[in-house]
Design a protein around this motif. Structure first.
Motif, PDB file in Angstrom:
ATOM      1  N   VAL A  23      36.300  17.911 -78.824  1.00 26.18           N
ATOM      2  CA  VAL A  23      36.902  17.494 -77.552  1.00 26.18           C
ATOM      3  C   VAL A  23      36.750  15.973 -77.379  1.00 26.18           C
ATOM      4  CG1 VAL A  23      36.736  17.710 -75.040  1.00 26.18           C
ATOM      5  CG2 VAL A  23      36.625  19.750 -76.469  1.00 26.18           C
ATOM      6  N   ARG A  31      36.812  16.355 -71.453  1.00 27.73           N
ATOM      7  CA  ARG A  31      37.683  17.504 -71.146  1.00 27.73           C
ATOM      8  C   ARG A  31      38.779  17.122 -70.180  1.00 27.73           C
ATOM      9  NH1 ARG A  31      35.292  23.431 -70.364  1.00 27.73           N
ATOM     10  NH2 ARG A  31      37.323  23.661 -69.380  1.00 27.73           N
ATOM     11  N   MET A  51      30.976  14.919 -71.763  1.00 26.88           N
ATOM     12  CA  MET A  51      31.780  16.081 -72.188  1.00 26.88           C
ATOM     13  C   MET A  51      32.791  16.467 -71.101  1.00 26.88           C
ATOM     14  SD  MET A  51      32.467  18.519 -74.347  1.00 26.88           S
ATOM     15  CE  MET A  51      32.993  20.216 -74.441  1.00 26.88           C
ATOM     16  N   ALA A 104      32.168  22.021 -80.523  1.00 27.56           N
ATOM     17  CA  ALA A 104      33.084  21.950 -79.376  1.00 27.56           C
ATOM     18  C   ALA A 104      33.079  20.538 -78.791  1.00 27.56           C
ATOM     19  CB  ALA A 104      32.665  22.968 -78.328  1.00 27.56           C
TER      20      ALA A 104
END
Lengths: 344, 334
Positions: free
Chosen positions: A209, A5, A1, A205
């Motif tokens: 992403v 990002r 993650m 989320a």
């Protein structure tokens, strides 16, 4: 993650237009503040994936005719009630004595018809591959119950032809995971063969992403691509059961999309074997052409030709309380999202 | 007595007297409830608070409560929000002809029980019967007065930057319960309304500090609507941390399926409390000992920036605006 990002924040490749096709994606992206994480090189466009937003004016006019002239009880998802038709909305019809019921699923409309044998009931069947199977299920149920007081007014749509129609406005599609869960991914792969890139995205989320990162890693390589970034739910073959159900009851037809015009083969209607449940045929509805507010730029918004905030009506004459264009009415519409999340 | 309420029960004659005696007097009896035209009461010592509220919830019975319990909680909680100890209530019923007397008695019994729990006396009432179809079942209006202890001064205008924002428990349960009871979604979720009288909760807070700026019960429109009201009334911004907002997993699940935001779902037993940061620890400690507030937690803070707006720190560490609540999410939830 964390890695994903960094990819979307530090992207330094060529300018890229990514269209999130699904209304739920649009809202989640706003709610999670994802735009603020994106590199300035990335432009997000909110596409035509909100069923209410692409439902044309004449469809609303027909529903109003059914309610007011034929005294049919209209069962509909709540979002459609405030969508402006040429002259009025279903909310207006309700105030004038029309019987308009909110339901949460097409099967609820069948239940309503069973409980009210003295009323003629029509369900407003809008939506994409995610909701169309439920409409088919409702019709099948009505048929097996022998109901003669139930019908549906179809404006069901399928996405593949719309992707082709909009391909010049975008570089990458963020495909709606829920739709692909039903349809599978074969046509996305086929589109990639034709040069149209896309990534299937989920709705959390992390999923959003990750999908954006996958798109931005591939794009600078210059080759068309397809990535399924939602494999937890989306399989290549999709839901065979739902596909078979749609096949059995419905067939493709040309369909008008608000703002995009007629896209050949992009609609679904009931097959002749189920024609007694087709409100168009049952009530001999005439071909009519609706009249949209000429200042409204929903069509351009849906094609990614302008942002909601570029429309002269946005936030002034057109607000969620007094919507003029369909994109402001639905909670999933692009204009509604821009307005609610204070983008100005 | 017949099994249902008839127009004769509202006509003022023998049947009316019977209804009052066998249902209302039986359950509400207390020294201040007399057969006279008005209750005669001792005036409170200091300031008093007064409020009124109408209840038309559909359906009248739901998991975790009924319209009777709700009609007491609603008014008691409005008084409690001003720091007022509820003292007396009046209640007016409008009942549809044909309403079940057994159900009416159940409603009266819950009202009495909830009033006892809240320490408030029902001292005056009125019953009207409306013809079939003129009301839906039963409507209740309650009016309450309460006594405000010296030194207590809460108001929606008093939030200042630096204050913390607390909720007294998980949010959205009442709205979710009503929705599931009313609509047949085929969702099998064990959710009960949070409906509860909260004077005890407020009294416990005032016991540890009177330095509380705002107390507001998050009924119609839920916590999100209340926060927007407070941000506007106080001319401040409110910043929430999404990850700390307590929502029961079942409520979260239902909201996910139906596309609803728990922040806009009604609560009937939850309060939003805004207080100076130095009071937060004391308040949380005492709240968490209260069965009606054991999940109390801090969900955000009052800020000087973005006056009139509610901002959310998202799970991605970004900030987004909480959409301003619009329209009717659910009619007739209270």
């Amino acid at each position: 993650m964390t890695e994903a990002r960094e990819i979307i924040t530090n992207y330094k490749g060529p300018h890229v237009r990514i269209m999130e096709v699904c209304g739920t994606h649009t809202h989640e992206i706003f709610r999670l503040g994802i735009r603020k994480l994106l590199s300035a090189q990335v432009e997000l466009i909110s596409g035509p994936g909100c069923p209410v937003c692409v439902t044309p004016v004449d469809y609303i006019d027909k529903a109003i005719m059914l309610a007011m002239d034929d005294h049919v009880t209209i069962c509909t998802f709540g979002d459609l009630i405030r969508v402006p038709g040429s002259m009025s909305s279903l909310a207006g019809s309700r105030a004038d004595g029309g019987k308009i019921q909110t339901v949460y699923s097409p099967v609820d409309a069948v239940t309503y018809a069973v409980k009210h044998p003295d009323e003629q009931v029509c369900f407003l069947s809008v939506g994409f591959e995610t909701t169309t199977p439920a409409s088919c299920l409702a019709v099948e149920q009505a048929k097996s119950l022998g109901l003669t007081n139930f019908s549906i007014l179809t404006a069901n749509k399928t996405m593949p032809m719309a992707y082709e129609a909009l391909k010049d406005s975008v570089d990458i599609y963020l495909y709606p995971g829920h739709v692909n869960a039903i349809t599978g991914t074969a046509y996305c792969e086929a589109l990639a063969q034709q040069g149209i890139s896309g990534v299937v995205a989920g709705f959390t989320a992390t999923e959003l992403v990750t999908a954006l990162a996958a798109a931005l890693e591939k794009f600078p390589l210059g080759e068309p691509f397809f990535v399924n970034a939602y494999p937890r739910v989306v399989t290549p073959q999709g839901s065979r059961k739902a596909q078979a159900l749609m096949q059995r009851l419905m067939e493709p037809c040309d369909s008008r999309w608000r703002g995009l015009g007629c896209i050949p083969g992009s609609g679904m209607r009931l097959r002749d074997t189920y024609q007694e449940f087709d409100a168009e045929k049952k009530y001999h509805l005439p071909e009519i052409s609706g009249r949209e507010n000429p200042a409204c730029r929903c069509g351009d918004v849906l094609q990614g030709k302008c942002k909601s905030t570029d429309c002269p009506l946005f936030g002034k004459a057109c607000t969620p309380q007094h919507p003029i264009g369909a994109c402001m009415v639905s909670g999933e519409g692009a204009c509604s999202a821009y307005y609610q999340y204070g983008m100005d | 007595m017949n099994d249902t309420v008839t127009l004769a029960h509202g006509a003022g004659g023998v049947q009316t007297a019977q209804l009052i005696e066998r249902v209302f007097q039986k359950h509400f009896a207390n020294p201040n409830l007399t057969a006279d035209d008005a209750a005669v009461l001792a005036a409170p010592n200091g300031k008093m608070a007064m409020t009124t509220d109408g209840f038309i919830v559909s359906p009248a019975f739901f998991p975790g409560g009924n319209i009777g319990k709700l009609s007491i909680c609603g008014t008691v909680n409005d008084l409690a929000c001003m720091g007022a100890k509820p003292k007396y209530l009046s209640c007016a019923f409008v009942i549809e002809e044909g309403f079940s007397l057994t159900q009416l008695e159940k409603i009266a019994a819950s009202m009495a029980e909830t009033a006892r729990e809240a320490g408030v006396a029902i001292v005056s009432g009125d019953t009207k019967v409306a013809g079939k179809g003129q009301v839906d079942g039963i409507f209740i209006t309650t009016t309450g007065v309460g006594e405000i202890p010296v030194g207590v001064e809460t108001s929606g205008t008093k939030a200042v930057p630096g204050d913390v924002v607390l909720v007294t428990g998980d949010i959205g349960r009442h709205g979710c319960t009503i929705l599931l009871t009313r609509e047949d979604f085929g969702i099998d979720a064990k959710i009960e309304s949070d409906c509860a009288p909260l004077w005890g909760t407020v009294e416990a807070m005032l016991g540890v500090t009177k330095n509380i700026h705002v107390i507001r019960d998050a009924t119609r429109g839920g916590v999100g609507t209340v926060l927007y009201e407070l941000a506007e009334q106080s001319g401040v911004g409110i910043c929430l941390n999404a990850s700390t907002i307590p929502v029961m997993p079942e409520v979260k699940g239902v909201c996910g399926m139906l596309g609803l935001e728990p922040l806009y779902l009604a609560c009937e037993g939850r309060m939003v409390v805004i207080a100076p940061r130095q009071e937060a620890e004391k308040l949380l400690t005492v709240l968490r000992q209260d069965p009606n507030a054991k999940d109390a937690t801090i969900i955000g803070e009052v800020i000087a920036e973005e006056p009139g707006r509610v901002i959310v720190n998202t799970e991605l560490g970004t900030q987004s605006l909480l959409p301003r609540p619009t329209g009717e999410l659910l009619p007739r939830i209270c």
